[in-house]
Design a protein around this motif. Structure first.
Motif, PDB file in Angstrom:
ATOM      1  N   ASP A  24      12.501  10.950  53.322  1.00 41.91           N
ATOM      2  CA  ASP A  24      12.896   9.722  52.846  1.00 41.91           C
ATOM      3  C   ASP A  24      12.100   9.411  51.767  1.00 41.91           C
ATOM      4  OD1 ASP A  24      14.056   7.220  52.188  1.00 41.91           O
ATOM      5  OD2 ASP A  24      13.871   6.546  54.315  1.00 41.91           O
ATOM      6  N   ARG A  25      12.182   9.373  50.526  1.00 39.97           N
ATOM      7  CA  ARG A  25      11.439   9.336  49.437  1.00 39.97           C
ATOM      8  C   ARG A  25      11.326   7.589  49.138  1.00 39.97           C
ATOM      9  NH1 ARG A  25      10.090  13.986  46.759  1.00 39.97           N
ATOM     10  NH2 ARG A  25      11.475  15.821  47.334  1.00 39.97           N
ATOM     11  N   GLY A  26      12.047   7.027  49.534  1.00 44.91           N
ATOM     12  CA  GLY A  26      12.010   5.502  49.620  1.00 44.91           C
ATOM     13  C   GLY A  26      11.155   4.902  50.867  1.00 44.91           C
ATOM     14  N   SER A  27      10.809   5.634  51.719  1.00 47.63           N
ATOM     15  CA  SER A  27       9.909   5.156  52.793  1.00 47.63           C
ATOM     16  C   SER A  27       8.580   4.885  52.562  1.00 47.63           C
ATOM     17  CB  SER A  27      10.333   6.137  54.139  1.00 47.63           C
ATOM     18  OG  SER A  27       9.214   5.736  54.924  1.00 47.63           O
ATOM     19  N   PRO A  28       8.070   3.732  53.254  1.00 41.09           N
ATOM     20  CA  PRO A  28       6.345   3.774  53.060  1.00 41.09           C
ATOM     21  C   PRO A  28       5.517   4.917  53.809  1.00 41.09           C
ATOM     22  CG  PRO A  28       7.271   2.071  54.600  1.00 41.09           C
ATOM     23  CD  PRO A  28       8.613   2.830  53.952  1.00 41.09           C
ATOM     24  N   VAL A  29       6.198   5.439  54.446  1.00 38.51           N
ATOM     25  CA  VAL A  29       5.829   6.575  55.485  1.00 38.51           C
ATOM     26  C   VAL A  29       5.180   7.879  54.369  1.00 38.51           C
ATOM     27  CG1 VAL A  29       5.855   8.249  57.326  1.00 38.51           C
ATOM     28  CG2 VAL A  29       6.732   5.958  57.539  1.00 38.51           C
ATOM     29  N   PRO A  30       4.319   8.258  54.248  1.00 32.63           N
ATOM     30  CA  PRO A  30       3.926   9.585  53.213  1.00 32.63           C
ATOM     31  C   PRO A  30       4.616  10.661  53.615  1.00 32.63           C
ATOM     32  CG  PRO A  30       1.839   8.322  54.183  1.00 32.63           C
ATOM     33  CD  PRO A  30       3.165   7.622  54.968  1.00 32.63           C
ATOM     34  N   LEU A  31       4.757  11.221  52.555  1.00 33.25           N
ATOM     35  CA  LEU A  31       5.943  12.644  52.477  1.00 33.25           C
ATOM     36  C   LEU A  31       5.326  13.585  53.350  1.00 33.25           C
ATOM     37  CD1 LEU A  31       7.229  12.519  49.053  1.00 33.25           C
ATOM     38  CD2 LEU A  31       8.541  11.999  51.067  1.00 33.25           C
ATOM     39  N   TYR A  32       3.912  13.778  53.199  1.00 36.49           N
ATOM     40  CA  TYR A  32       3.256  14.616  54.016  1.00 36.49           C
ATOM     41  C   TYR A  32       3.544  14.487  55.595  1.00 36.49           C
ATOM     42  CZ  TYR A  32      -0.844  12.243  55.865  1.00 36.49           C
ATOM     43  OH  TYR A  32      -1.772  11.481  56.586  1.00 36.49           O
ATOM     44  N   TYR A  33       3.373  13.199  56.024  1.00 36.92           N
ATOM     45  CA  TYR A  33       3.447  12.810  57.224  1.00 36.92           C
ATOM     46  C   TYR A  33       4.877  13.122  57.766  1.00 36.92           C
ATOM     47  CZ  TYR A  33       2.722  10.035  61.602  1.00 36.92           C
ATOM     48  OH  TYR A  33       2.482   9.661  62.933  1.00 36.92           O
ATOM     49  N   LEU A  39       8.127  18.895  61.229  1.00 39.89           N
ATOM     50  CA  LEU A  39       7.607  20.536  61.664  1.00 39.89           C
ATOM     51  C   LEU A  39       7.053  20.644  63.114  1.00 39.89           C
ATOM     52  CD1 LEU A  39       5.299  21.542  58.720  1.00 39.89           C
ATOM     53  CD2 LEU A  39       7.430  22.828  59.340  1.00 39.89           C
ATOM     54  N   GLU A  40       6.486  19.345  63.534  1.00 38.12           N
ATOM     55  CA  GLU A  40       5.939  19.123  65.036  1.00 38.12           C
ATOM     56  C   GLU A  40       7.147  19.120  65.878  1.00 38.12           C
ATOM     57  OE1 GLU A  40       3.002  16.409  67.749  1.00 38.12           O
ATOM     58  OE2 GLU A  40       3.184  16.178  65.618  1.00 38.12           O
ATOM     59  N   ALA A  41       8.295  18.447  65.563  1.00 39.36           N
ATOM     60  CA  ALA A  41       9.408  18.238  66.394  1.00 39.36           C
ATOM     61  C   ALA A  41      10.074  19.591  66.603  1.00 39.36           C
ATOM     62  CB  ALA A  41      10.474  17.130  65.934  1.00 39.36           C
ATOM     63  N   ALA A  42      10.086  20.506  65.208  1.00 38.36           N
ATOM     64  CA  ALA A  42      10.717  21.931  65.429  1.00 38.36           C
ATOM     65  C   ALA A  42       9.939  22.648  66.226  1.00 38.36           C
ATOM     66  CB  ALA A  42      10.924  22.337  64.120  1.00 38.36           C
ATOM     67  N   ILE A  43       8.485  22.470  66.474  1.00 32.58           N
ATOM     68  CA  ILE A  43       7.828  23.566  67.328  1.00 32.58           C
ATOM     69  C   ILE A  43       8.009  22.957  68.820  1.00 32.58           C
ATOM     70  CG2 ILE A  43       5.338  23.926  68.190  1.00 32.58           C
ATOM     71  CD1 ILE A  43       4.586  23.594  64.933  1.00 32.58           C
ATOM     72  N   GLU A  44       7.935  21.630  68.931  1.00 34.96           N
ATOM     73  CA  GLU A  44       8.114  20.987  70.410  1.00 34.96           C
ATOM     74  C   GLU A  44       9.506  21.424  70.868  1.00 34.96           C
ATOM     75  OE1 GLU A  44       7.747  16.759  70.445  1.00 34.96           O
ATOM     76  OE2 GLU A  44       5.475  17.100  70.305  1.00 34.96           O
ATOM     77  N   HIS A  45      10.935  21.421  70.021  1.00 41.56           N
ATOM     78  CA  HIS A  45      12.008  21.826  70.586  1.00 41.56           C
ATOM     79  C   HIS A  45      12.246  23.352  70.473  1.00 41.56           C
ATOM     80  CE1 HIS A  45      12.546  17.379  69.513  1.00 41.56           C
ATOM     81  NE2 HIS A  45      12.704  17.372  71.002  1.00 41.56           N
ATOM     82  N   GLY A  46      11.448  24.197  70.288  1.00 42.70           N
ATOM     83  CA  GLY A  46      11.438  25.614  70.275  1.00 42.70           C
ATOM     84  C   GLY A  46      12.354  25.982  69.039  1.00 42.70           C
ATOM     85  N   ALA A  47      12.477  25.230  68.081  1.00 43.41           N
ATOM     86  CA  ALA A  47      13.196  25.925  66.818  1.00 43.41           C
ATOM     87  C   ALA A  47      11.917  26.746  65.960  1.00 43.41           C
ATOM     88  CB  ALA A  47      13.571  24.711  65.807  1.00 43.41           C
ATOM     89  N   PRO A  69       0.050  20.540  47.235  1.00 43.85           N
ATOM     90  CA  PRO A  69      -0.980  19.438  48.203  1.00 43.85           C
ATOM     91  C   PRO A  69      -0.295  18.964  49.269  1.00 43.85           C
ATOM     92  CG  PRO A  69      -1.605  19.381  45.691  1.00 43.85           C
ATOM     93  CD  PRO A  69      -0.220  20.069  45.766  1.00 43.85           C
ATOM     94  N   THR A  70       0.951  18.268  48.942  1.00 45.97           N
ATOM     95  CA  THR A  70       1.544  17.543  50.017  1.00 45.97           C
ATOM     96  C   THR A  70       1.950  18.341  51.303  1.00 45.97           C
ATOM     97  OG1 THR A  70       2.601  16.088  48.427  1.00 45.97           O
ATOM     98  CG2 THR A  70       3.677  15.950  50.475  1.00 45.97           C
ATOM     99  N   VAL A  71       2.437  19.655  50.974  1.00 45.15           N
ATOM    100  CA  VAL A  71       2.860  20.592  51.775  1.00 45.15           C
ATOM    101  C   VAL A  71       1.712  21.070  52.579  1.00 45.15           C
ATOM    102  CG1 VAL A  71       3.941  23.086  52.488  1.00 45.15           C
ATOM    103  CG2 VAL A  71       4.963  21.462  50.858  1.00 45.15           C
ATOM    104  N   ARG A  72       0.488  21.399  51.917  1.00 42.58           N
ATOM    105  CA  ARG A  72      -0.797  21.774  52.510  1.00 42.58           C
ATOM    106  C   ARG A  72      -1.474  20.804  53.424  1.00 42.58           C
ATOM    107  NH1 ARG A  72      -3.344  22.430  48.223  1.00 42.58           N
ATOM    108  NH2 ARG A  72      -2.952  24.755  47.782  1.00 42.58           N
ATOM    109  N   GLN A  73      -1.230  19.623  53.177  1.00 43.46           N
ATOM    110  CA  GLN A  73      -1.900  18.483  53.987  1.00 43.46           C
ATOM    111  C   GLN A  73      -1.117  18.427  55.368  1.00 43.46           C
ATOM    112  OE1 GLN A  73      -1.960  14.570  52.037  1.00 43.46           O
ATOM    113  NE2 GLN A  73      -3.164  13.725  53.372  1.00 43.46           N
ATOM    114  N   ALA A  74       0.456  18.509  55.040  1.00 42.19           N
ATOM    115  CA  ALA A  74       1.241  18.488  56.280  1.00 42.19           C
ATOM    116  C   ALA A  74       0.727  19.496  57.222  1.00 42.19           C
ATOM    117  CB  ALA A  74       2.601  18.574  55.793  1.00 42.19           C
ATOM    118  N   ILE A  75       0.638  20.662  56.640  1.00 37.96           N
ATOM    119  CA  ILE A  75       0.437  21.765  57.501  1.00 37.96           C
ATOM    120  C   ILE A  75      -0.915  21.904  58.109  1.00 37.96           C
ATOM    121  CG2 ILE A  75      -0.224  24.244  57.495  1.00 37.96           C
ATOM    122  CD1 ILE A  75       2.260  24.737  55.459  1.00 37.96           C
TER     123      ILE A  75
END
Length: 261
Positions: A24-33, A39-47, A69-75
């Motif tokens: 959601d690009r309109g969200s105040p939550v940073p895109l990397y977060y 990604l964390e949810a995909a790991i937790e649920h076994g995807a 840099p955004t992708v690198r920060q998330a990882i």
């Protein structure tokens, strides 16, 4: 709100090809977060399973329309949490997900299975013994009365998570070792008509002994979570007393706190 859904496929060698992202690009939550959380949810649920490779950061940034840099920060945030690891010559790889268990009267096996964690059990001990003083007090029995003691090693995705030691009144139910290794203790209790109603539970922490560390694939002195629980059926009868230890690196209790009126 402007949302971007990552519907393009990643490279054929990447486990991310089967994961869908919604940013959601309109969200105040940073895109990397946002990306890190998904990604964390995909790991937790076994995807994304332990050992899966995430592929190239450039491919993922193009797929999602994000800067590298955004992708690198998330990882990197998941590397810092211990969920991913960067290996030279291999790439970024899933290590494991931490088990987050709700703080309620439930079976660890059932919770892990519901979360897609692929639980397995090794029964180390299943025998009848005289009850020690603390066990007898917890179960409302005379000291020395016969109880069944179970000791089990619980794993997820082939990695040890917990050592479980449980005591039950000897005549409560027949505990077949083969069934214990393919099911949960509370599920077996429900199958014979035992209705669990409530429990008293204490949570603590301590360092692993050399023996515990070896069984849990940790270093001696590593942090362990501890739990003691006495469970009662719907008649108020104590039916199980457990003393469990969990790898703090792979396990956490998750609960909600409410303000008292």
């Amino acid at each position: 709100m402007a949302k971007t859904r990552g519907s393009a496929r990643a490279g054929s060698g990447s486990a991310l090809a089967s994961v869908d992202f919604a940013l959601d690009r309109g969200s105040p939550v940073p895109l990397y977060y946002q990306l890190a959380q998904q990604l964390e949810a995909a790991i937790e649920h076994g995807a994304l399973a332990p050992g899966n490779l995430l592929g190239n950061e450039v491919d993922l940034s193009v797929r999602l329309g994000l800067s590298r840099p955004t992708v690198r920060q998330a990882i990197q945030s998941l590397v810092d949490k211990g969920l991913l690891v960067r290996r030279r010559g291999v790439g970024t790889q899933v290590v494991h997900s931490q088990v987050k268990r709700p703080l309620e009267l439930s079976s660890l096996y059932d919770d892990l299975e519901a979360a897609g964690q692929g639980p397995t059990t090794q029964v180390v001990r299943n025998e009848r013994v005289p009850a020690a003083a603390d066990v007898a007090a917890a179960l409302g029995l005379a000291e020395g009365a016969e109880v069944t003691v179970l000791e089990r090693l619980r794993c997820t995705h082939g990695q040890p998570v917990a050592i479980l030691c449980n005591y039950l009144p000897a005549r409560l139910l027949d505990l077949d070792t083969a069934r214990l290794e393919s099911s949960g203790l509370y599920r077996m209790m429900r199958a014979v008509g035992i209705t669990l109603h409530s429990a008293r539970q204490t949570i603590g922490a301590r360092c692993a002994t050399a023996e515990e560390a070896g069984r849990l694939d940790e270093k001696e002195g590593a942090a362990l979570l501890t739990m003691q629980r006495t469970a009662y059926d719907d008649t108020g009868r104590p039916v199980e007393y457990g003393t469990h230890i969990y790898r703090a690196s792979r396990y956490a209790f998750d609960f909600r706190l409410l303000v008292r009126p």
